[in-house]
Design an enzyme around this catalytic site. Structure first.
Site, PDB file in Angstrom:
ATOM      1  CB  SER A 147      -0.904   0.012   1.234  1.00 56.17           C
ATOM      2  OG  SER A 147      -0.152   0.250   2.408  1.00 56.17           O
ATOM      3  CD  GLU A 185       4.245  -2.750  -8.957  1.00 58.81           C
ATOM      4  OE1 GLU A 185       3.272  -3.521  -8.844  1.00 58.81           O
ATOM      5  OE2 GLU A 185       5.161  -2.912  -9.782  1.00 58.81           O
ATOM      6  CB  CYS A 242      -0.703  -2.988  -7.854  1.00 52.85           C
ATOM      7  SG  CYS A 242       0.541  -3.852  -8.834  1.00 52.85           S
TER       8      CYS A 242
END
Length: 541
Positions: free
Chosen positions: A257, A278, A312
Site C-alpha cells: 500500500s 510499487e 495493483c
C-alpha cells in the site's frame, strides 16, 4: 439494488473441492517451514506464537508458520551478509546456471505451486499459472541478459588518451524484499532473482497469508544450487518483522500500500538506504469512439476482474466515448455475466475468491457506499456465500460521483465504474485525476492517436488495445509507478541495476591532472582555458 440488477443471471457455480490438496502433507509443510530463519536460542527467550493464515475457500486454518522477532531478522541479515562476500565473487555464469535450473524445476513442478497458491489466496488456477509463467520469463530473461545489464562501461576520461575510466556495477550487499499476498510467487520471487544475479544476498519478509508459497520457492532454489545462507526468509507481524528488515539491509524492495510504502521509504532514508516501491493504483481505461467494442469489452473484463481484482495494475475506472457508450456497456455486461465463479483446483473457474474477510468487507463497503449515494449496479454487487465465504460477483457501477469512496480510493477488488465522455480530452483529464499513476489502458483502432494520448497520461505503463498484461508481461521494459504509485522500476535494466551501486575507476597515465612541476599555476590555467574554448568551437561533447 435496482430492478435491472435482479434480472441479471448470476454466474454459474462450480463444484467445491477440498481446501487442502491431498499431496500437501504436514511433513512436507514442515520441511518448507524449516527455511524460516530463527535464532537457535529462541527456546531460552520463549517461543513466539506461530502465524496461521486461513484458507479463503472455506476459512479453515492453513498451517502454522514460525514467527520471527527482530533479533531473528538481525541474525538472518548477518548470515546473508557473510554469504554475500563469497557470492559476489562467484562467476556470473554460475549464478545464471542456478537461476536457469530453478526455472526448469519450476516448470516441472508447477502443479505443486499452483495448488499452493490457490490454497493460500483462493484465486482461480489460471491466475495462479500466470505467476508461474511470469517467474519463468523473469528467470530466463535475467539469467541470459544480466551480463549485458551489468557489463563494465568504458567512458572517456578527463584527458582522452591519458585518463582511462570505466564504470562498474557493484552489488548493494544485502537486499530486503517485502512482498504482499496477492501475487506470492511473482512478487515474492520476481524481485529476488535479479538481486541474486547482481551479486547480492537477500532477506525476504514473507507475507503472513502466503508464507508457504515463498518457502516452497526457497526450497526449489536450494535444490537448484543456491547456497543456504544467501536467501534468508523471516515471517511474522509486518510492523515488527518488516521494520526490522528495513533496519538491517542495504536496499529495500517493497510492494504494498501507498501508506506503508511511505513509512518504509522514510525509515530507509534515515539510514541513507535506497528503496524501490510499487504501491497502489486507481487505474483508468479509455475507450475511444473508434475502438473495436467487442475487443475493448473483453479486454476490460480481463483487466478489471483477473485475480478477483486484487492486483495493483487492475482497471477500476472506465471512460467511454459517449458515441459508443451504450454499445460498450451492453457488450461489457454480456462478457461479465459469462464469467464463471468457483473454487476448484483446475481451470474450470474464471474468477476465484477474495483473500480475506477484511478484503470482502472493503469491497462491500465501496459498493454499498456508492449505491447509498445514488450509483447504479449494472452487474454483480453482491457476495456469493453459496460458492464460498469470500466470493463476490464481478461488479459494474454506473453513476459514480466524487462524494463516493469508489470515485478515487483504490478498491482492490472486482469492481469497476463506467463514465461517459464527450471527447478524448475529457477522458484524458479524468484519467489523470487523483494522485496515483501506475497503469492505464487506451482502446482505439487508430494506434498512432492512441500512442499520442498515452504520452499525456500520468502512469508508469500505458497499454494500447490491452488492459494491463502487455506492459507487465514485457520483462525487458521497466514496470513501476508515478506519484503515489511508487518509486523505481522492476523488470528491464532498472530491475537489476537498482540492486547495484555505480563505481567509477579512473587510471591516470604519464602526467598529472594539473600543473607540471616546471609550470606555474597561472600558465596552466591560461592554457587550459584556451583548450576549453577550442573544444567548444569544435563542438566536442
Amino acid at each position: 439494488m435496482n430492478t435491472e440488477q435482479d434480472q441479471i443471471k448470476a454466474p454459474p457455480t462450480l463444484a467445491a473441492t477440498s481446501p487442502r490438496p491431498a499431496w500437501m502433507t504436514d511433513e512436507l509443510i514442515g520441511q518448507w517451514c524449516a527455511w524460516v530463519h530463527r535464532v537457535e536460542t529462541r527456546q531460552e527467550r520463549g517461543a513466539l506464537e506461530p502465524v496461521t493464515a486461513v484458507a479463503p475457500y472455506d476459512l479453515s486454518p492453513i498451517a502454522p508458520v514460525p514467527a520471527c522477532a527482530p533479533e531473528d531478522v538481525e541474525s538472518a541479515a548477518a548470515m546473508a551478509r557473510a554469504a554475500q562476500r563469497e557470492w559476489m565473487r562467484t562467476p556470473l555464469s554460475r549464478r545464471s546456471d542456478i537461476v536457469l535450473a530453478f526455472h526448469d524445476l519450476l516448470l516441472e513442478r508447477q502443479d505443486q505451486v499452483l495448488d499452493l497458491i490457490q490454497w493460500e489466496t483462493g484465486k482461480a488456477r489460471y491466475h495462479a499459472w500466470q505467476e508461474v509463467a511470469q517467474i519463468a520469463a523473469i528467470a530466463r530473461h535475467y539469467a541470459r541478459r544480466a551480463r549485458r545489464y551489468l557489463t563494465v562501461r568504458h567512458v572517456r576520461g578527463m584527458v582522452p588518451g591519458l585518463t582511462k575510466v570505466k564504470e562498474l556495477r557493484v552489488p548493494k550487499g544485502v537486499v530486503g524484499v517485502i512482498s504482499p499476498w496477492n501475487y506470492p510467487l511473482y512478487l515474492g520471487v520476481g524481485d529476488v532473482l535479479p538481486a541474486l544475479l547482481a551479486g547480492n544476498a537477500v532477506v525476504s519478509k514473507a507475507d503472513s497469508q502466503t508464507a508457504l508459497t515463498l518457502l516452497w520457492a526457497r526450497t526449489l532454489l536450494a535444490e537448484a544450487g543456491l547456497p543456504a545462507d544467501l536467501w534468508r526468509i523471516v515471517a511474522g507481524d509486518g510492523a515488527v518483522v518488516g521494520t526490522a528488515v528495513v533496519d538491517a539491509v542495504d536496499f529495500v524492495c517493497f510492494t504494498g500500500s501507498t501508506a506503508t510504502g511511505r513509512t518504509v521509504a522514510a525509515r530507509a532514508a534515515r539510514r541513507l538506504v535506497g528503496s524501490s516501491l510499487e504501491l497502489g493504483g486507481k487505474n483508468p481505461l479509455i475507450v475511444r469512439a473508434d475502438a473495436d467494442i467487442a475487443a475493448a469489452a473483453a479486454g476490460t473484463v480481463v483487466a478489471a476482474f483477473a485475480n478477483t481484482g486484487q492486483m495493483c495494475i487492475h482497471i477500476e475506472r472506465v471512460y467511454v466515448h459517449e458515441k459508443v457508450y451504450d454499445a460498450f456497456r451492453d457488450e461489457l455486461l454480456r462478457a461479465t455475466k459469462a464469467l464463471r465463479l468457483g473454487r476448484s483446483y483446475d481451470y474450470s473457474a474464471d474468477i476465484g475468491s477474495l483473500v480475506s474477510p477484511a478484503q470482502l468487507a472493503a469491497v462491500e463497503g465501496h459498493v454499498d457506499d456508492a449505491v447509498a449515494k445514488g450509483a447504479t449496479v449494472l452487474a454483480g454487487g453482491r457476495a456469493r456465500p453459496d460458492i464460498g465465504p469470500l466470493f463476490y460477483e464481478p461488479t459494474i457501477l454506473e453513476g459514480v460521483t466524487p462524494e463516493m469512496a469508489v470515485w478515487e480510493t483504490e478498491t482492490f477488488g472486482p469492481v469497476i465504474s463506467l463514465y461517459p465522455c464527450a471527447t478524448d480530452n475529457e477522458a484524458l483529464g479524468l484519467a489523470n485525476q487523483g494522485t496515483y499513476g501506475l497503469s492505464a489502458s487506451i482502446w482505439s483502432r487508430n494506434t498512432r492517436e492512441a500512442d499520442r494520448m498515452a504520452g499525456l497520461i500520468r502512469a508508469g505503463s500505458v497499454n494500447i488495445n490491452d488492459g494491463a498484461a502487455a506492459a507487465a508481461g514485457s520483462i525487458e521494459a521497466g514496470m513501476g509507478g508515478m506519484g503515489d504509485s511508487g518509486l523505481g522500476r522492476r523488470h528491464g535494466a532498472d530491475g537489476i541495476r537498482k540492486y547495484t551501486e555505480s563505481q567509477t575507476v579512473a587510471v591516470q597515465r604519464l602526467m598529472p591532472l594539473g600543473p607540471s612541476p616546471k609550470q606555474s599555476v597561472e600558465s596552466f590555467v591560461r592554457r587550459t582555458n584556451g583548450q576549453l574554448a577550442l573544444l567548444r568551437r569544435l563542438r566536442v561533447r
